[in-house]
Enzyme design. Structure first.
Site, PDB file in Angstrom:
ATOM      1  CE  LYS A 116      -4.334  -1.962   1.086  1.00  0.00           C
ATOM      2  NZ  LYS A 116      -5.235  -2.470   2.240  1.00  0.00           N
ATOM      3  CE  LYS A 127     -13.760  -4.228   0.816  1.00  0.00           C
ATOM      4  NZ  LYS A 127     -12.489  -4.108   1.799  1.00  0.00           N
ATOM      5  CE  LYS A 186      -6.520  -8.191  -2.119  1.00  0.00           C
ATOM      6  NZ  LYS A 186      -6.451  -7.607  -0.702  1.00  0.00           N
TER       7      LYS A 186
HETATM    8  P1  TYM Z   1     -10.935  -6.416   3.396  1.00  0.00           P
HETATM    9  O1  TYM Z   1     -11.846  -5.543   3.812  1.00  0.00           O
HETATM   10  O2  TYM Z   1      -9.867  -5.990   2.670  1.00  0.00           O
HETATM   11  O3  TYM Z   1     -11.635  -7.721   3.114  1.00  0.00           O
HETATM   12  C1  TYM Z   1     -12.645  -8.555   3.722  1.00  0.00           C
HETATM   13  C2  TYM Z   1     -12.230  -9.915   3.833  1.00  0.00           C
HETATM   14  O4  TYM Z   1     -12.178 -10.440   2.582  1.00  0.00           O
HETATM   15  C3  TYM Z   1     -11.051 -11.169   2.067  1.00  0.00           C
HETATM   16  N1  TYM Z   1     -10.734 -10.918   0.820  1.00  0.00           N
HETATM   17  C4  TYM Z   1     -10.595 -11.887  -0.019  1.00  0.00           C
HETATM   18  N2  TYM Z   1     -10.778 -13.181  -0.112  1.00  0.00           N
HETATM   19  C5  TYM Z   1     -10.592 -13.882  -0.977  1.00  0.00           C
HETATM   20  N3  TYM Z   1     -10.143 -13.191  -2.230  1.00  0.00           N
HETATM   21  C6  TYM Z   1      -9.763 -12.140  -2.486  1.00  0.00           C
HETATM   22  N4  TYM Z   1      -9.616 -11.570  -3.528  1.00  0.00           N
HETATM   23  C7  TYM Z   1     -10.227 -11.205  -1.228  1.00  0.00           C
HETATM   24  N5  TYM Z   1     -10.161  -9.809  -1.247  1.00  0.00           N
HETATM   25  C8  TYM Z   1     -10.411  -9.724   0.147  1.00  0.00           C
HETATM   26  C9  TYM Z   1     -10.150 -10.487   3.050  1.00  0.00           C
HETATM   27  O5  TYM Z   1      -9.050 -11.506   3.300  1.00  0.00           O
HETATM   28  C10 TYM Z   1     -11.075 -10.230   4.313  1.00  0.00           C
HETATM   29  O6  TYM Z   1     -11.184 -11.448   5.191  1.00  0.00           O
HETATM   30  N6  TYM Z   1      -7.992  -5.797   7.615  1.00  0.00           N
HETATM   31  C11 TYM Z   1      -9.189  -6.396   7.173  1.00  0.00           C
HETATM   32  C12 TYM Z   1     -10.466  -6.017   7.974  1.00  0.00           C
HETATM   33  C13 TYM Z   1     -10.184  -6.038   9.290  1.00  0.00           C
HETATM   34  C14 TYM Z   1     -10.588  -7.397  10.095  1.00  0.00           C
HETATM   35  C15 TYM Z   1     -10.189  -7.063  11.390  1.00  0.00           C
HETATM   36  C16 TYM Z   1     -10.465  -8.951   9.507  1.00  0.00           C
HETATM   37  C17 TYM Z   1     -10.142  -5.178  10.183  1.00  0.00           C
HETATM   38  N7  TYM Z   1     -10.099  -5.834  11.299  1.00  0.00           N
HETATM   39  C18 TYM Z   1     -10.266  -8.212  12.419  1.00  0.00           C
HETATM   40  C19 TYM Z   1     -10.338  -9.834  10.518  1.00  0.00           C
HETATM   41  C20 TYM Z   1     -10.132  -9.516  11.777  1.00  0.00           C
HETATM   42  C21 TYM Z   1      -9.365  -5.902   5.598  1.00  0.00           C
HETATM   43  O7  TYM Z   1      -8.840  -4.988   5.086  1.00  0.00           O
HETATM   44  O8  TYM Z   1     -10.234  -6.810   4.775  1.00  0.00           O
END
Ligand code: TYM
Length: 328
Positions: A111, A196, A193
Site C-alpha cells: 500500500k 475493492k 488479488k
Molecule cells: P478487507 O476489507 O480488505 O477484506 C475483507 C475480507 O475479504 C477477504 N478478501 C478476499 N478473500 C479472497 N479473495 C480475495 N480476492 C479477497 N479480497 C478480500 C479478506 O481476506 C478479508 O477477510 N484488515 C481487514 C479488515 C479487518 C479485519 C479485522 C479482519 C479489520 N479488522 C479483524 C478480520 C479481523 C481487511 O482489510 O479486509
C-alpha cells in the site's frame, strides 16, 4: 460457546472475493458460534477517502452483509467507530508491537508503494488496530481470506507477548480459511488479488454489479492458452474461474472439471457469469429493501454497538488493570 470475529473495511464496494474469502464462512459460522462482525470504518481512513463516499460505503456494506445472511438476530453486527474501545486498545497494543514487526507486513509495503504521497502512521499501525478488534472480543476463530493471514499472525504474537508479560488475558486467535476461494484473483490479471479498489474495475466483480455488467466482466476474463477446463498452476485464469464457479454452485473442483470436460472457454465463461449473476440477483433484491429502511438500519447499528461495547469494555478494563492504570 467460543467466539468468532471478523471485519471488512468500507474503502470500496464489496466484491465476490470478499464474499468467497470471508463472508460465506462468516454466515455459516453463525449457526454454531457466538459471532461478532464489524464494518471496520476506522480502518478505511488509512487511505484518503471523501466523507460522503465513506458514509455511503459504510451503509451499503452494513446492509449488504445483512442481505447476504449475516443475520443480526444470530450475531452481533456493528460499526467499528461506534465502539470506542477499539481505538483505545489499539493505542495500548501499539506499545506491545515492535516497529520491525509492523514494517514487515506485506500489505503495508504494497500500500505504501501504491500511494507514496500518503504513507501515514495509521497505515503503518493498521494491523495493530486489527489485533485490537480481534482481541477485544476474546475471539478464538477469525474467518478471513489468505491476504489477512499475516495480520492474524501478528495479532497472535501481540496477544502472546501481553499474556506472557502479565498473565493470560487474551484468547489466541486462529484464522479460518475457505477450502475453495481463499484468494480470488482479478479477472484481468489472474496473478493479482481481486480487490475493492483495483485501478481497473473490469477485473473485479462487485456484489452490487447488475447482470449485464457481471456477464461482460466474465466474458472478457483473461484465460490461458490451450482449451482444457482444469485447475492447474500454469492455468491461473481458468483455475480462478473454476474456483469461482465451484464456490457459487457449491460443487467440488473435480465435479466442475468433469461437468465442463467437453466444453470450451467461451461457454464455460458464460456459465460462470450466469451462476454468479443469479446468486447476486437474489441478494440485491433483499439488499435494496434493507438499504432503503433507514430506521431499521439505525436500530440495528445501535443495538449492535451496545452489545459489542459491553463485551469490549470487560476486556479493556482487564487490560488496563493489568498494565497498572488506575480505574475510576
Ligand atoms: P478487507 O476489507 O480488505 O477484506 C475483507 C475480507 O475479504 C477477504 N478478501 C478476499 N478473500 C479472497 N479473495 C480475495 N480476492 C479477497 N479480497 C478480500 C479478506 O481476506 C478479508 O477477510 N484488515 C481487514 C479488515 C479487518 C479485519 C479485522 C479482519 C479489520 N479488522 C479483524 C478480520 C479481523 C481487511 O482489510 O479486509
Amino acid at each position: 460457546m467460543e467466539t468468532v470475529y471478523s471485519a471488512l473495511k468500507p474503502t470500496g464496494k464489496l466484491t465476490i472475493g470478499n464474499y468467497l474469502g470471508a463472508i460465506k464462512n462468516m454466515v455459516s459460522l453463525t449457526k454454531s458460534y457466538d459471532c461478532i462482525y464489524t464494518v471496520a470504518d476506522l480502518h478505511s481512513i488509512t487511505v484518503s477517502i471523501p466523507a460522503a463516499e465513506l458514509r455511503e460505503n459504510t451503509l451499503d456494506m452494513f446492509s449488504l452483509l445483512v442481505a447476504l445472511g449475516v443475520d443480526p438476530e444470530k450475531c452481533i453486527l456493528f460499526l467499528q467507530s461506534q465502539v470506542h474501545m477499539h481505538s483505545e486498545l489499539s493505542w495500548i497494543l501499539n506499545c506491545y508491537t515492535q516497529f520491525g514487526e509492523a514494517r514487515r507486513m506485506t500489505q503495508f509495503k504494497d500500500k505504501s508503494a501504491k500511494a507514496p504521497e500518503n504513507i501515514n502512521v495509521g497505515l503503518f499501525a493498521y494491523p495493530v488496530l486489527m489485533a485490537a478488534d480481534i482481541l477485544l472480543y476474546q475471539a478464538k476463530y477469525v474467518p478471513i481470506g489468505k491476504d489477512q493471514q499475516q495480520h492474524l499472525e501478528l495479532a497472535r504474537t501481540i496477544a502472546e507477548r501481553f499474556n506472557n508479560r502479565y498473565s493470560p488475558t487474551f484468547v489466541l486467535p486462529e484464522g479460518i480459511y475457505p477450502k475453495v476461494g481463499a484468494k480470488i484473483t482479478s479477472l484481468l490479471d489472474p496473478t493479482a488479488k481481486m480487490g475493492k479498489t483495483d485501478e481497473n474495475a473490469e477485473g473485479t466483480v462487485f456484489l452490487l454489479d447488475d447482470k449485464d455488467t457481471v456477464m461482460r466482466k466474465f466474458k472478457r476474463a483473461v484465460t490461458d492458452s490451450g482449451s482444457e477446463i482444469v485447475v492447474r498452476e500454469d492455468k491461473p485464469g481458468i483455475s480462478n474461474l473454476i474456483t469461482i464457479y465451484s464456490a457459487f454452485a457449491d460443487k467440488s473442483i473435480s465435479e466442475v472439471e468433469s461437468e465442463f470436460s467437453s466444453s470450451n472457454y467461451a461457454s464455460f465463461k458464460l456459465a460462470v457469469g450466469e451462476t454468479v449473476a443469479s446468486f447476486l440477483d437474489k441478494v440485491q433484491q433483499e439488499y435494496k429493501r434493507i438499504r432503503a429502511d433507514k430506521a431499521y438500519l439505525s436500530d440495528l447499528m445501535k443495538s449492535g454497538a451496545n452489545a459489542a461495547s459491553a463485551i469490549a469494555y470487560k476486556t479493556l478494563s482487564k487490560v488496563k488493570r493489568k498494565i497498572g492504570f488506575i480505574g475510576i
